[in-house]
Design an enzyme around this catalytic site. Structure first.
Site, short mmCIF file in Angstrom:
data_model
loop_
_atom_site.label_atom_id
_atom_site.label_comp_id
_atom_site.label_asym_id
_atom_site.label_seq_id
_atom_site.Cartn_x
_atom_site.Cartn_y
_atom_site.Cartn_z
N ASP A 98 0.87 -1.17 0.00
CA ASP A 98 0.00 0.00 0.00
C ASP A 98 0.91 1.23 0.00
O ASP A 98 2.13 1.11 0.18
CB ASP A 98 -0.89 0.01 1.26
N SER A 99 0.32 2.40 -0.18
CA SER A 99 1.13 3.62 -0.12
C SER A 99 1.59 3.94 1.30
O SER A 99 2.47 4.77 1.48
CB SER A 99 0.31 4.79 -0.67
N GLY A 119 -3.12 8.73 -4.15
CA GLY A 119 -4.43 9.08 -4.69
C GLY A 119 -4.55 10.43 -5.35
O GLY A 119 -5.55 10.74 -6.00
N CYS A 151 -4.32 -1.49 -1.78
CA CYS A 151 -4.44 -0.05 -2.02
C CYS A 151 -5.51 0.13 -3.10
O CYS A 151 -5.37 -0.42 -4.21
CB CYS A 151 -3.10 0.49 -2.50
N THR A 157 -6.31 2.78 -4.70
CA THR A 157 -5.82 3.63 -5.80
C THR A 157 -4.99 2.82 -6.79
O THR A 157 -5.17 2.92 -8.01
CB THR A 157 -4.96 4.76 -5.21
N GLU A 177 -2.85 8.86 8.10
CA GLU A 177 -1.39 8.75 8.21
C GLU A 177 -0.87 9.49 9.45
O GLU A 177 0.12 9.10 10.03
CB GLU A 177 -0.71 9.29 6.94
N CYS A 195 -11.01 2.95 -0.31
CA CYS A 195 -9.59 3.24 -0.03
C CYS A 195 -9.27 2.47 1.24
O CYS A 195 -10.04 2.51 2.21
CB CYS A 195 -9.40 4.74 0.20
N HIS A 199 -7.32 3.01 3.53
CA HIS A 199 -7.16 3.83 4.73
C HIS A 199 -8.51 4.05 5.44
O HIS A 199 -8.53 4.39 6.62
CB HIS A 199 -6.60 5.23 4.37
N1 DGL Z 1 -4.74 3.34 0.86
C1 DGL Z 1 -4.72 3.76 -0.46
C2 DGL Z 1 -5.99 3.53 -1.22
O1 DGL Z 1 -6.60 2.57 -0.93
C3 DGL Z 1 -3.95 4.92 -0.86
C4 DGL Z 1 -4.28 6.26 -0.37
C5 DGL Z 1 -3.33 7.22 -0.99
O2 DGL Z 1 -2.14 6.90 -1.00
O3 DGL Z 1 -3.76 8.25 -1.49
O4 DGL Z 1 -6.39 4.23 -2.08
#
Ligand code: DGL
Length: 264
Positions: free
Chosen positions: A8-9, A42, A72, A74, A151, A185, A187
């Site tokens: 993931d990011s 994103g 992730c 995105t 984050e 997402c 997150h």
């Molecule tokens: N957790 C990620 C997602 O599902 C990435 C969020 C991001 O890096 O912008 O989109």
């Protein structure tokens, strides 16, 4: 020895890892990479997301991954097809499981999707849901501020900023009368309690991590201690990961130079 690679990011993929760890799977080793040095994904272009995702996969391959989960939304929305075409190992994203769960859950045919700007812009959910639930109406809403809030650890249910931000983004979806909301997402499950409170008990929240974990747990019940790698600030990641995973042992993460992995 079967190794699952997850990326993931940043901390978002931990929502997927947490579900897999809780249920168990057939994997003897789990390697997690959080691209903390380049989060968020994103807000970036598809080309950049593809480039980053290829590097993430190459890194996980270098750690012995036999299969990869793109934890992730995105990267799943923008790079999964490219990754599948570029690499020969099995790679699974979070879109299909979420779309299938939402199509099965909705009763009134009104489905909301929240995600990053790049996920909503990709149009992947309306496309998938058109096949799975042809009569459903799909309402998308980008919620970019939720990623940095997660984050920075601003996701506790009593966090006033998180509460106001969720209300701001979800107002229109609530007015549309959705009965199902895809947390598009990874997150966003961190805000599930706040989102649930705002939308009320009549709205089913779809968490891709839980859906994926349900499927993986059919293959086995092993719960290896995950290995963590990040591209920046291992200490910051570990602090969040420990809180988030509810781990009773200290989490440690190694720093990796993700730029050293080819993006072509
Ligand atoms: N957790 C990620 C997602 O599902 C990435 C969020 C991001 O890096 O912008 O989109």
């Amino acid at each position: 020895m079967k190794t699952l690679g997850i990326f993931d990011s940043g901390v978002g993929g931990l929502t997927v890892l947490r579900e897999i760890a809780a249920r168990g799977s057939a994997y003897d080793r789990i390697v997690y990479f959080g691209d903390t040095g380049r989060v968020p994904y994103g807000t970036r272009s598809r080309e950049t997301i593809v480039r980053y995702s290829r590097q993430d996969v190459r890194f996980l391959l270098s750690r012995g991954a036999d299969e990869i989960i793109v934890a992730c939304g995105t990267a799943s929305a923008n790079a999964l097809d490219d990754l599948k075409a570029s690499f020969s190992l099995p790679i699974t994203g979070v879109i299909d499981v979420s779309a299938e769960a939402a199509a099965a859950a909705t009763k009134n045919g009104k489905i909301g999707v929240i995600g990053t700007a790049a996920t909503i812009k990709s149009g992947v959910y309306p496309r998938k849901l058109k096949d799975l639930a042809p009569s459903a109406e799909v309402f998308g809403q980008a919620c970019p501020l939720l990623v940095p809030l997660a984050e920075y650890g601003f996701a506790e249910p009593d966090n006033e900023i998180a509460r106001l931000t969720c209300a701001h983004y979800l107002k229109e979806l609530k007015e549309k009368g959705i009965d199902t909301l895809i947390l598009g997402c990874t997150h966003f499950p961190l805000f599930a309690e706040l989102i649930g409170e705002y939308l009320g008990p009549g709205v089913r929240l779809v968490n891709s991590g839980a859906e994926l974990a349900r499927r993986l747990s059919a293959g086995g019940s092993k719960t290896p201690v995950p290995e963590f790698y990040v591209s920046d600030d291992p200490a910051g990641f570990c602090a969040d990961a420990a809180i988030f995973l509810g781990s009773d042992r200290p989490v440690s993460a190694s720093l990796t130079d993700i730029a050293a992995y080819p993006a072509d």
